[in-house]
Structure formats: structure tokens, C-alpha cells
Enzyme design. Structure first.
Site, PDB file in Angstrom:
ATOM      1  N   THR A 171       0.817  -1.217   0.000  1.00  0.00           N
ATOM      2  CA  THR A 171       0.000   0.000   0.000  1.00  0.00           C
ATOM      3  C   THR A 171       0.854   1.271   0.000  1.00  0.00           C
ATOM      4  OG1 THR A 171      -0.230  -0.005   2.410  1.00  0.00           O
ATOM      5  CG2 THR A 171      -1.927  -1.156   1.138  1.00  0.00           C
ATOM      6  N   ASP A 172       2.127   1.159   0.357  1.00  0.00           N
ATOM      7  CA  ASP A 172       3.020   2.316   0.300  1.00  0.00           C
ATOM      8  C   ASP A 172       3.189   2.819  -1.133  1.00  0.00           C
ATOM      9  OD1 ASP A 172       3.348   2.117   2.978  1.00  0.00           O
ATOM     10  OD2 ASP A 172       5.487   1.655   2.945  1.00  0.00           O
ATOM     11  N   TYR A 173       2.970   1.938  -2.101  1.00  0.00           N
ATOM     12  CA  TYR A 173       3.138   2.339  -3.499  1.00  0.00           C
ATOM     13  C   TYR A 173       1.825   2.824  -4.112  1.00  0.00           C
ATOM     14  CZ  TYR A 173       7.135  -0.574  -2.404  1.00  0.00           C
ATOM     15  OH  TYR A 173       8.224  -1.117  -1.779  1.00  0.00           O
TER      16      TYR A 173
END
Length: 402
Positions: A171-173
Site C-alpha cells: 500500500t506504500d506504493y
């Protein structure tokens, strides 16, 4: 002139999801002042790859690409006088961005309600794992946890094995794409109304947009999707097949009868096109194992590149699998400037990711490398905030600027 040349940002972001948002703003001209403490550095500085394969706070390629083009101010926020500096920056700024857990900014009295007393028109983005409110808002962690909570793990892997996971802190991307757009929307609203606003972004919730088909399938049909390995409910064949050479692979996806017949021509197996086990999509899906074996026996005799060229020439969706080395030399990515070489004061030439999208009239510009810890403190305090030498010396002596 860049589209965000007049936008000023105070950046409390850390790790990946937050800095990815402000990196995009910096690429298009925003002045981004990143606040960090020498006594508690960003964890991304400790993650490789590193220049010369040596661990160093300023040598992380990961930190370097997510923070290129920003200014670095080192502040010890536990010191009382640090608050005065932060509030002066807020008065100067258009946007404040932070990615701590919900309690952190409130504890420092840097929450939105406190900051708008100083700058009523401020736009503030808080980006954390689960959002600022709700029963799990205090849940902290990284993008791999958010991917698990969001349901990605359940859809990865094989049905007869434990759940797998998508690459890294997934989810960081995804979250930075939503964060950057929401800030731009808030700035547009302020331009039209004169009013700032608060943006509460849940990184897990942002990522759910990429699981819409699975969520709708359950909502509408009561059907819960699960990991299918390389299988797909709408394609057959659909998989990754061995190619000539060590650890070499080709991905093939046939979504129509035309694709399947063309693949049979490529394999010189026209007899399979009308075989009852493979003549229709449902038949091919039912006989996937046999189908994959037939295709794999053919692909193993070709290099992945040759197979890709042949199949794409016949209109079949196919691509050779690339590793990091291949991607680094990919001519398409090179043409678009995806990997960009810039000067680093300690390491000479360094490589960072280019902008996430290309604007024809106002192309992005990477202003410089990621800042060292406090590398721009003097400039920020003197040139942006207008502090004189005496004031700066006092802050350094008191350990506020570290």
C-alpha cells in the site's frame, strides 16, 4: 515555470507512503521543507540498496528516490523552542503533510485545529495506516500490514497453500497517488474559495480501490474470491512459462478465441485449436494443467525475448519477465526518463526514479538529491524564515536545530 512553483510545503512525512506524496509535489515545483531529527532519523535511511554497498544515513537509494528535490531541516521536536520554528514554517506554508500515527501530531499540538489558529488557510494532509478516526485508527505499522488488512494477501498465492502477499509494503506504493491528488484538489478549492481544509487519508482504504472487483463480487453475489496462483477466471491460457536459459520466463495471457488460435499457429499445433479439451474458454480452463504443460514444452525452446516478439507480432498478449537488471536497461523506460541521473554531494552521480507522470507543457524537474539530515537548515532558517545569525546560533546551542 512549473505548475506548483508557488506552493510551499512543510513535510513531516516518513518511510515511503508519505514521502511519495511530497516527492510528486516537489517534482512539479513545490518548495518542500522536510523536518527530521538527527536523534530519530527516518527509517527509510536504513534500508538499501546503499551507495558502494556501505550503510550510511545519506547513502540509501530508497530514501534518495522518495525524497529527491526536497530541503532538509533538522529539528528536535522535544525541545520547546522547536515549536516556534514549526509554527513559523506553518505561517509560511500552503500545505502541511504528515504520516505519523493519529496521536503524534495531537501530542505535539501540531494537529489541524492547532495549526489553523496560526494559518487559517492551511491545507493539511494526514496519511496513516487506518485513518484518524474509528475503532482501528490506533493500529500502526507499515504497508505490508495495510495490505493484509485490505485483503490483498487473501487474493495472492494458490488455493491449496497459505495466503501469499504482493511485493513488499504494497500500500506504500498506492497511497501516494491518492495523497498527491487530494492535496491538489484542496489547493484548487482554496484558490476558488479562500478556505483551507483537512485531508484524512487512510492508506489501507486508498488501496481498497484496487480490489473493487472482488469487493463488488462479494457484495452483489456473496462470492468470496481467493488466490488462484497464475490462473484467471477470464483468461486461458494465463500463466508464466519457462523459456530458454537460466531462470528465464515468458508471461502469456489469451483472453479470446482469436488469441488462442494465434497461439496454436505460433506453436505449430493447429490440431489443438479445435481439440475438444481446448476449443473453448471453459474447456481450456477445465484442462489448465495439460494446457500449461503443452505451452511450457514449446516456450522452453525459445528465449523469452524471441517468444515475446513472435507472440506480440501475432497479436497475443505476452511479455518476457524482467529482473532489476533488465528494468535498469529497458529502452522504453530509458526513453521516458524513468531512471534519472543526478548529482549527489557525497557520491557524485546517483540514480533516482523520474516523475510518476509526464506533463507536456510543464514537465517535471528534479531539483536535487534527497537532503542530508539538516543539510539545508541554515538556508531554511535564514532565507525562508528570515532568522538572523544570532537567532540561529541560539537554536543550535539549545539543541533545537540538530
Amino acid at each position: 515555470m512549473l505548475p506548483l512553483d508557488d506552493v510551499k510545503v512543510v513535510d513531516f512525512m516518513w518511510a515511503l507512503a508519505g514521502p511519495g506524496t511530497t516527492r510528486t509535489l516537489a517534482d512539479y515545483g513545490a518548495t518542500v521543507v522536510r523536518i527530521e531529527s538527527a536523534s530519530r532519523i527516518d527509517g527509510a535511511r536504513t534500508v538499501g540498496p546503499f551507495h558502494n554497498n556501505k550503510t550510511a544515513n545519506d547513502g540509501s537509494g530508497l530514501f534518495g528516490t522518495y525524497n529527491a528535490g526536497k530541503l532538509g531541516l533538522a529539528l528536535d521536536l522535544s525541545k520547546p523552542h522547536a515549536r516556534e520554528v514549526v509554527l513559523d514554517l506553518v505561517r509560511w506554508a500552503d500545505v502541511v503533510c504528515e504520516s505519523f500515527s493519529p496521536k503524534a501530531m495531537r501530542a505535539w499540538r501540531f494537529d489541524y485545529e492547532s495549526l489553523r489558529e496560526v494559518n487559517p488557510d492551511i491545507v493539511m494532509l494526514s496519511s496513516c495506516l487506518m485513518g484518524q478516526t474509528g475503532p482501528t485508527s490506533s493500529f500502526v505499522g507499515f504497508g505490508n500490514m495495510a495490505a493484509a488488512v485490505s485483503g490483498f494477501y487473501n487474493l495472492c498465492g494458490w488455493p491449496d497453500r497459505p495466503p501469499s502477499w504482493p511485493f513488499a509494503a504494497y500500500t506504500d506504493y498506492l497511497a501516494p497517488r491518492f495523497g498527491a491528488v487530494s492535496v491538489l484538489a484542496a489547493l484548487d478549492y482554496r484558490r476558488r474559495t479562500g478556505k483551507g481544509q483537512y485531508i484524512d487519508q487512510s492508506q489501507a482504504e486508498s488501496a481498497l480501490h484496487f480490489l473493487t472487483p472482488a469487493l463488488l463480487d462479494y457484495s452483489a453475489n456473496g462470492r468470496m474470491q481467493q488466490g488462484l496462483g497464475n490462473d484467471d477466471p477470464n483468461y486461458a491460457p494465463h500463466g508464466v512459462y519457462p523459456a530458454l536459459g537460466q531462470d528465464s520466463w515468458i508471461a502469456i495471457a489469451c483472453g479470446s478465441e482469436q488469441h488462442w488460435r494465434a497461439l496454436c499457429v505460433a506453436m505449430n499445433r493447429n490440431d489443438r485449436a479445435s481439440n475438444r479439451n481446448f476449443a473453448t474458454m471453459p474447456a481450456r480452463q477445465q484442462n489448465r494443467d495439460e494446457l500449461d504443460q503443452i505451452i511450457g514444452e514449446w516456450t522452453i525452446g525459445l528465449t523469452a525475448h524471441d517468444a515475446e516478439v513472435l507472440l506480440q507480432g501475432l497479436g497475443i498478449p505476452a511479455a518476457a519477465l524482467q529482473d532489476s537488471k533488465d528494468v535498469s536497461h529497458d529502452p522504453q523506460l530509458a526513453h521516458r526518463g524513468y531512471l534519472t541521473e543526478i548529482e549527489h554531494p557525497a557520491y557524485g552521480k546517483t540514480v533516482v526514479e523520474g516523475p510518476r507522470f509526464l506533463l507536456s507543457r510543464t514537465p517535471a524537474r528534479i531539483a536535487g538529491p534527497a537532503p542530508s539530515i539538516g543539510g539545508d537548515s541554515q538556508y531554511v532558517l535564514q532565507s525562508i524564515l528570515g532568522y538572523d545569525d544570532g537567532r540561529i546560533t541560539e537554536l543550535v546551542t539549545a539543541g533545537v536545530v540538530n
